[in-house]
Motif scaffolding. Structure first.
Motif, PDB file in Angstrom:
ATOM      1  N   PHE A 121       0.872  -1.173   0.000  1.00 49.41           N
ATOM      2  CA  PHE A 121       0.000   0.000   0.000  1.00 49.41           C
ATOM      3  C   PHE A 121       0.905   1.218   0.000  1.00 49.41           C
ATOM      4  O   PHE A 121       1.552   1.532   0.982  1.00 49.41           O
ATOM      5  CB  PHE A 121      -0.910  -0.016   1.233  1.00 49.41           C
ATOM      6  CG  PHE A 121      -1.843   1.151   1.332  1.00 49.41           C
ATOM      7  CD1 PHE A 121      -2.790   1.392   0.336  1.00 49.41           C
ATOM      8  CD2 PHE A 121      -1.795   2.006   2.420  1.00 49.41           C
ATOM      9  CE1 PHE A 121      -3.667   2.463   0.434  1.00 49.41           C
ATOM     10  CE2 PHE A 121      -2.668   3.076   2.526  1.00 49.41           C
ATOM     11  CZ  PHE A 121      -3.598   3.297   1.533  1.00 49.41           C
ATOM     12  N   ARG A 122       0.994   1.867  -1.137  1.00 48.95           N
ATOM     13  CA  ARG A 122       1.924   2.993  -1.304  1.00 48.95           C
ATOM     14  C   ARG A 122       1.370   4.276  -0.698  1.00 48.95           C
ATOM     15  O   ARG A 122       0.157   4.482  -0.659  1.00 48.95           O
ATOM     16  CB  ARG A 122       2.219   3.201  -2.777  1.00 48.95           C
ATOM     17  CG  ARG A 122       2.976   2.039  -3.396  1.00 48.95           C
ATOM     18  CD  ARG A 122       3.480   2.423  -4.774  1.00 48.95           C
ATOM     19  NE  ARG A 122       4.247   1.354  -5.362  1.00 48.95           N
ATOM     20  CZ  ARG A 122       5.547   1.185  -5.159  1.00 48.95           C
ATOM     21  NH1 ARG A 122       6.217   2.008  -4.405  1.00 48.95           N
ATOM     22  NH2 ARG A 122       6.176   0.172  -5.747  1.00 48.95           N
ATOM     23  N   ALA A 123       2.286   5.120  -0.268  1.00 45.70           N
ATOM     24  CA  ALA A 123       1.898   6.409   0.315  1.00 45.70           C
ATOM     25  C   ALA A 123       1.029   7.202  -0.653  1.00 45.70           C
ATOM     26  O   ALA A 123       0.070   7.857  -0.244  1.00 45.70           O
ATOM     27  CB  ALA A 123       3.144   7.203   0.699  1.00 45.70           C
ATOM     28  N   ALA A 124       1.317   7.126  -1.941  1.00 45.74           N
ATOM     29  CA  ALA A 124       0.539   7.862  -2.949  1.00 45.74           C
ATOM     30  C   ALA A 124      -0.905   7.379  -3.015  1.00 45.74           C
ATOM     31  O   ALA A 124      -1.795   8.125  -3.420  1.00 45.74           O
ATOM     32  CB  ALA A 124       1.194   7.724  -4.321  1.00 45.74           C
ATOM     33  N   ASP A 125      -1.150   6.133  -2.593  1.00 45.64           N
ATOM     34  CA  ASP A 125      -2.509   5.577  -2.632  1.00 45.64           C
ATOM     35  C   ASP A 125      -3.374   6.042  -1.462  1.00 45.64           C
ATOM     36  O   ASP A 125      -4.595   5.888  -1.492  1.00 45.64           O
ATOM     37  CB  ASP A 125      -2.457   4.045  -2.633  1.00 45.64           C
ATOM     38  CG  ASP A 125      -1.812   3.510  -3.895  1.00 45.64           C
ATOM     39  OD1 ASP A 125      -1.881   4.187  -4.946  1.00 45.64           O
ATOM     40  OD2 ASP A 125      -1.226   2.409  -3.826  1.00 45.64           O
ATOM     41  N   GLN A 126      -2.755   6.606  -0.433  1.00 44.09           N
ATOM     42  CA  GLN A 126      -3.523   7.016   0.739  1.00 44.09           C
ATOM     43  C   GLN A 126      -4.579   8.062   0.406  1.00 44.09           C
ATOM     44  O   GLN A 126      -5.661   8.069   0.993  1.00 44.09           O
ATOM     45  CB  GLN A 126      -2.599   7.536   1.835  1.00 44.09           C
ATOM     46  CG  GLN A 126      -1.811   6.439   2.492  1.00 44.09           C
ATOM     47  CD  GLN A 126      -0.974   6.934   3.637  1.00 44.09           C
ATOM     48  OE1 GLN A 126      -1.321   7.894   4.313  1.00 44.09           O
ATOM     49  NE2 GLN A 126       0.145   6.276   3.870  1.00 44.09           N
TER      50      GLN A 126
END
Length: 166
Positions: A14-19
């Motif tokens: 779960f990438r930071a950009a997906d938050q």
């Protein structure tokens, strides 16, 4: 070789950009009118079932949930930014970035509040057992949870039973 049946139901990254794409949830505790926590369940994003790990935020002047202790689920808190007051047992500690708190079971009572001007951001995590019992000693209540069904009882009016030897 991994079969489709064995493959995780969710991605393991779960990438930071997906938050930004994930809905931020807000929760409060029904026994504490000043409780308000906003955040994202990181564990849900990657399909973890036995651990709950959450990225949480407490606004200035707000509190996490309510002073409580656990009987079967261990819990931890790791502060990322901001400052807060951790109530642990009968003591209070100012906490900030890099501070880590762990609560093995049966745990000492604990609570987190933010009396400061900036938002408090932290990671909270713990076990997800099928059955949990938690006490709210300052208000004389006990929570008993089976799965997702929970009940809160008044400890002072409860009847004690003993299952010892006769």
């Amino acid at each position: 070789m991994t079969t489709k049946k064995d493959a995780p139901a969710k991605p393991t990254l779960f990438r930071a950009a997906d938050q930004a794409k994930v809905k931020v949830e807000s929760q409060s505790h029904p026994l504490n009118p000043n409780s308000q926590v906003r955040g994202v369940s990181l564990s849900e994003q990657v399909g973890l079932q036995r651990l709950g790990i959450h990225l949480l935020r407490i606004a200035p002047g707000k509190e996490s949930f309510i002073f409580h202790s656990h009987h079967s689920e261990e819990e931890f808190l790791y502060v990322l930014s901001g400052r807060g007051i951790a109530e642990i047992g009968d003591e209070q500690f100012e906490v900030g970035p890099g501070d880590f708190m762990g609560f093995p079971t049966p745990s000492v009572g604990h609570h987190l509040r933010n009396p400061f001007e900036e938002e408090l951001v932290y990671i909270s995590g713990g076990e997800r057992r099928e059955v949990e019992v938690a006490d709210f000693p300052r208000v004389g209540k006990r929570l008993v949870r089976f799965g997702m069904q929970a009940s809160i009882f008044d400890v002072t009016s409860a009847h004690s039973l003993s299952f010892g030897e006769e």
